[in-house]
Design an enzyme around this catalytic site. Sequence first.
Site, mmCIF file in Angstrom:
data_model
loop_
_atom_site.group_PDB
_atom_site.id
_atom_site.type_symbol
_atom_site.label_atom_id
_atom_site.label_comp_id
_atom_site.label_asym_id
_atom_site.label_seq_id
_atom_site.Cartn_x
_atom_site.Cartn_y
_atom_site.Cartn_z
ATOM 1 N N CYS A 1 -2.657 -8.674 -1.384
ATOM 2 C CA CYS A 1 -3.999 -9.236 -1.225
ATOM 3 C C CYS A 1 -4.736 -9.275 -2.562
ATOM 4 O O CYS A 1 -4.582 -8.381 -3.395
ATOM 5 C CB CYS A 1 -4.787 -8.430 -0.202
ATOM 6 S SG CYS A 1 -4.047 -8.441 1.446
ATOM 7 N N SER B 1 -9.740 1.786 3.386
ATOM 8 C CA SER B 1 -9.044 0.758 2.637
ATOM 9 C C SER B 1 -9.645 0.664 1.247
ATOM 10 O O SER B 1 -10.845 0.910 1.064
ATOM 11 C CB SER B 1 -9.186 -0.589 3.355
ATOM 12 O OG SER B 1 -8.833 -1.652 2.503
ATOM 13 N N GLU C 1 -6.939 4.243 8.433
ATOM 14 C CA GLU C 1 -8.080 3.782 7.650
ATOM 15 C C GLU C 1 -9.232 3.373 8.566
ATOM 16 O O GLU C 1 -9.019 2.740 9.600
ATOM 17 C CB GLU C 1 -7.683 2.574 6.794
ATOM 18 C CG GLU C 1 -6.713 2.903 5.697
ATOM 19 C CD GLU C 1 -6.319 1.691 4.870
ATOM 20 O OE1 GLU C 1 -5.727 1.887 3.802
ATOM 21 O OE2 GLU C 1 -6.592 0.552 5.311
ATOM 22 N N ASP D 1 0.771 -1.232 0.000
ATOM 23 C CA ASP D 1 0.000 0.000 0.000
ATOM 24 C C ASP D 1 0.807 1.289 0.000
ATOM 25 O O ASP D 1 0.621 2.141 -0.868
ATOM 26 C CB ASP D 1 -0.942 0.009 1.208
ATOM 27 C CG ASP D 1 -1.934 -1.134 1.170
ATOM 28 O OD1 ASP D 1 -1.508 -2.282 0.949
ATOM 29 O OD2 ASP D 1 -3.127 -0.896 1.383
#
Length: 557
Positions: free
Chosen positions: A194, A469, A443, A122
């Site tokens: 992910c 997110s 988040e 991220d």
Amino acid sequence: MKLRSQKILSRPEWSINRAYYKSMGYTDSDLEKPIIGIANAFSTTVPGHYNLNQVCQAVKDGIREAGGTPVEFGVIGACDGIAEGHEGMRYILPTRDIIAHSIELMVQAQQYDAIVLLGSCDKIVPGMLMAAARLDLPSILVNGGPMLGGPVLHGRKADTTSIIEGVGRLNKGEITDRELEQMEDSCAPGCGSCSFLGTANTMCCLAEALGMSLPGSAMIPAVYTARMSVAQASGRAILDLVEKNITARRIINQKSIENAVRLVSAIGGSTNAALHVPAIAYEAKVDFNIDIFDDFSRGTPLVAKMNPAASANVIDFHEAGGVPAVMSELTHILNTDAMTVTGKTLAENLKGHSSPDNEVIKTSAEPFSASGGLAVLRGSLAPDSAVTKPAAIDPKMLSFTGPARVYDSEEQANQAIMDGQVQKGDVLVIRYEGPKGGPGMPEMFKAMKLLYGMGMAKDVALVTDGRFSGTNNGCFVGHISPEAQEGGPIALVRDGDQIEIDVDAKKLELKVSPEELDKRRLTWKAPEPRVREGYLYLYSKLAESSDKGAIIKNRAD
């Protein structure tokens, strides 16, 4: 080629530097070639980075094959997933700037000729792109690839977010403890970023759209042999960039940033892109503001859908043609003359690319929707802007009005949801979670997932000066600016105030008179800072607002 490394490796003046390298096994032949730094964010704490040492070896092979000398160094990288829902999330966004600073410091201290950036997740990918733009050396980004999906649950392949949704269902008595444990064992079957379109995969796709990664490489799964092949090809490509003197800012510029925004919009990418694109633009010295993001998003068709907006995951997206297939559908609105790390233009790279199906990726003539996946709202609650993701919002919730239920921290809000204090029809307000107030702009991932798991995702809206997110869905609006800690209107909201969200009209309104807000402002006082020491304290003092990318300015202009 004019190699800056030779300025500190030539004899006799710099024989000492040659001796340092030779102590590690480098030879005279190695030290005559371009010295290529490899910024490797490998760790055994981030699933998306677990395979980066293998990726790094393939990159090194490519560098040596093409006539360069690889020199590797480490870079920090924290896992957003492991940090979700607790104090650790406050540290995640601030790592982005530390990553950029540390790469700059290392590359400049050692005077490398070029740099290969290895990261998948991220904040690591945008931090690396920021560093590349700041350094303006030949640069290329290689990611480790996404993980495969787990078994099918509720109409889609399971992923790591299935767990928190499962916690909500467990709380309602819909599944057992054992079923949750089985989900825990199977939802993440191997390493990789992910498998949904969260911030990690959004930013890897964005890097490819910028021209900073090889075409078609963004979503090659971590366990595919093609992942190592493209890593080796990237090692060869960096030497070509050195030979042609194609530096990062020849690639990261106004044209490519516009292309990247188009791509993120066309795939319904994470709202966090609205933080990272301005930050990358700042480092590339490109004028950019959040309104440009909104204009390009609304003028871009949504041609790809995947989890959290659909059942398909990013592996399905890759097999449907990935980034090149999407961009080939957008050529009429892209800057196709933009330069890329192949040494060719975007138009040259896209020749022959299309999607083999019309399910995950549709045509621009018949898209999922006429406008893109992100939107910027303004109004009395967000004078400077707020960000939402229409692609992940049920159409009936694109316009939503309800009474505010206000909490001054994520933790308070999560507990209130679990305790049943939040009711259908409410607008859940979570404040003092911005860059300065959080600090670190965490988040609100868990709150949205709890609402989803408890069956309220289509009946409760959430607004915050924090962020979300890329996996979240439901009616949510984040990045509210000015934030509460700076006295923005969100600090003045009280329980029961009516809040109106109208995504199509670009509105976020607090239905309270200006006179009443003026009265409330007279008695408002900023709360004491949550953190009084360490890096978060520094970040809270230096970070810009979210509409400016929550950056730390590093130049005088």
